[in-house]
Design an enzyme around this catalytic site. Sequence first.
Site, PDB file in Angstrom:
ATOM      1  N   SER A   1       1.044  -1.162  -0.065  1.00  0.00           N
ATOM      2  CA  SER A   1      -0.456  -0.213   0.482  1.00  0.00           C
ATOM      3  C   SER A   1       0.899   1.016   0.625  1.00  0.00           C
ATOM      4  CB  SER A   1      -1.201  -0.352   1.553  1.00  0.00           C
ATOM      5  OG  SER A   1      -2.221   0.488   1.065  1.00  0.00           O
TER       6      SER A   1
ATOM      7  N   ASP B   1      -9.954  -5.544  -3.157  1.00  0.00           N
ATOM      8  CA  ASP B   1      -9.183  -4.323  -2.182  1.00  0.00           C
ATOM      9  C   ASP B   1     -10.409  -3.374  -2.035  1.00  0.00           C
ATOM     10  OD1 ASP B   1      -8.069  -2.049  -1.123  1.00  0.00           O
ATOM     11  OD2 ASP B   1      -6.102  -3.374  -1.600  1.00  0.00           O
TER      12      ASP B   1
ATOM     13  N   HIS C   1      -7.750  -5.716   0.701  1.00  0.00           N
ATOM     14  CA  HIS C   1      -6.096  -5.310   1.891  1.00  0.00           C
ATOM     15  C   HIS C   1      -5.654  -5.552   3.102  1.00  0.00           C
ATOM     16  CE1 HIS C   1      -4.023  -1.594   0.211  1.00  0.00           C
ATOM     17  NE2 HIS C   1      -3.851  -1.036   1.224  1.00  0.00           N
TER      18      HIS C   1
END
Lengths: 278, 278
Positions: free
Chosen positions: A147, A223, A256
């Site tokens: 991320s 996600d 995620h």
Amino acid sequence: METVSQTRSNGGMQGVYRHRSRETGTEMTFSVFVPDHAPGATMPVLWYLSGLTCTHANVTEKGEFRAACAEHGIIFIAPDTSPRGEGVPDAEGYDFGQGAGFYVDATQTPWAANFRMRSYIEDELSALIGAEFAAADMARQGITGHSMGGHGALTIALRNPGRFRSVSAFAPIVSPLNCPWGEKALGGYLGPDKNDWRQYDACSLIEDGARLPDLLVDQGEADNFLHEQLKTGLLVLACRKAGIPATIRMQPGYDHSYYFISSFMAEHIGWHAERLKA
Amino acid sequence: METVSQTRSNGGMQGVYRHRSRETGTEMTFSVFVPDHAPGATMPVLWYLSGLTCTHANVTEKGEFRAACAEHGIIFIAPDTSPRGEGVPDAEGYDFGQGAGFYVDATQTPWAANFRMRSYIEDELSALIGAEFAAADMARQGITGHSMGGHGALTIALRNPGRFRSVSAFAPIVSPLNCPWGEKALGGYLGPDKNDWRQYDACSLIEDGARLPDLLVDQGEADNFLHEQLKTGLLVLACRKAGIPATIRMQPGYDHSYYFISSFMAEHIGWHAERLKA
């Protein structure tokens, strides 16, 4: 450098260390996993940069990297995501300030004094690892991250050609210039001139001529941040246009979280090992 | 049964579920990992009982079991370690009361009403899993656990001959009759008559004639609890005397944490798979 803990795990030593950082002006904590090795032997090093809100601890506890690192003989380094502590500026929200350093050197008040995560990772911590870990072969480095940390991995690798033999990312923020997290963070740390942001934007760096030998990215299709923040498609386009042979895999059903990261960690480490040990 | 979350991980689904328990009189939470499988296919089930202070979450986040379970096609079940909540009695200290159910049916006031983890695991949750998870083949069950949960796994298997095809443990409390944790917990839940404790003491059960087909135990040599609480040597002696072919491995340098458990989890799952899929 001070040893916080050393714990035997998966045929290696999982350490947590603390040091006073010249770049951030704070105590910084990081973790290093060193597989068992013959006396005097050296091993390649894989950096893992974490995402928003994380410290070294999240991946160290939930990343499931040790078995693969021990198998391939790779040292795994997990830094923190920002300076922290009472004297360090902070902001409301999880996506700016402490826990959200975005791997930049801030230029704006009050952030500039402490929020120097680019120089911290690229220079200070690299030098410290090279000096303190005799087994670390700093001529063979790979980098990955998740991320915000995937953004960190991509931009650090793109700005330092030849330094990383292998680059990958899990669900990276591919273009802070084009998402709310990036607008907030880069605006806050670097000010309003978006030309200053391009060195911290993987897609802009590629557009401006930076290259990687190749690249592995995994991105969960379930996600929640994919469409508004991560925008994997922009990286696919940038790599295609630049002729970077990128393997960018959309993974159906994955989100995620570390449940996603840990699912593909061993494959990423294998991919880095191929390049680091070639 | 209510679904708290379902998250795709390692080619399977990691679920967390909640239900109202008849045995404990409380809401109970547990996790189940189900590997991907053909429609209508069934898979063996591996129980993992956790140690003091833990909930289902510790092993679910840090146990590193999913890759091996997906590889072998094994469903992994992680229950909580006690009833919890405001109406439930509790005590000072981490080793008695909430988070420390010791897998017994308590007979003493005020514990008897809620602290029924033996019946909860052996009867109620087993029936619920069989009813709610079509892929779970309850004719093929294995059981393992850590510390207090290792004690739970061993004693439940010893009291239910033939029910578990495979039994293992990580750093189990092998004889609550002979350690401070056991004295406190069994004394508190069962009262002072130590004859009542023997059904909850792996070594006593073996002494009294209970048997296992075989057994795998890993125990860290650097485990702080080894000498005062866990006393692996007593299990070695009991198995030797009873002719139980136990593989009890002392692991140099390993401690009592999930860094230890996760290091040997894949081997344990492989060992269960051999027996569950034979």
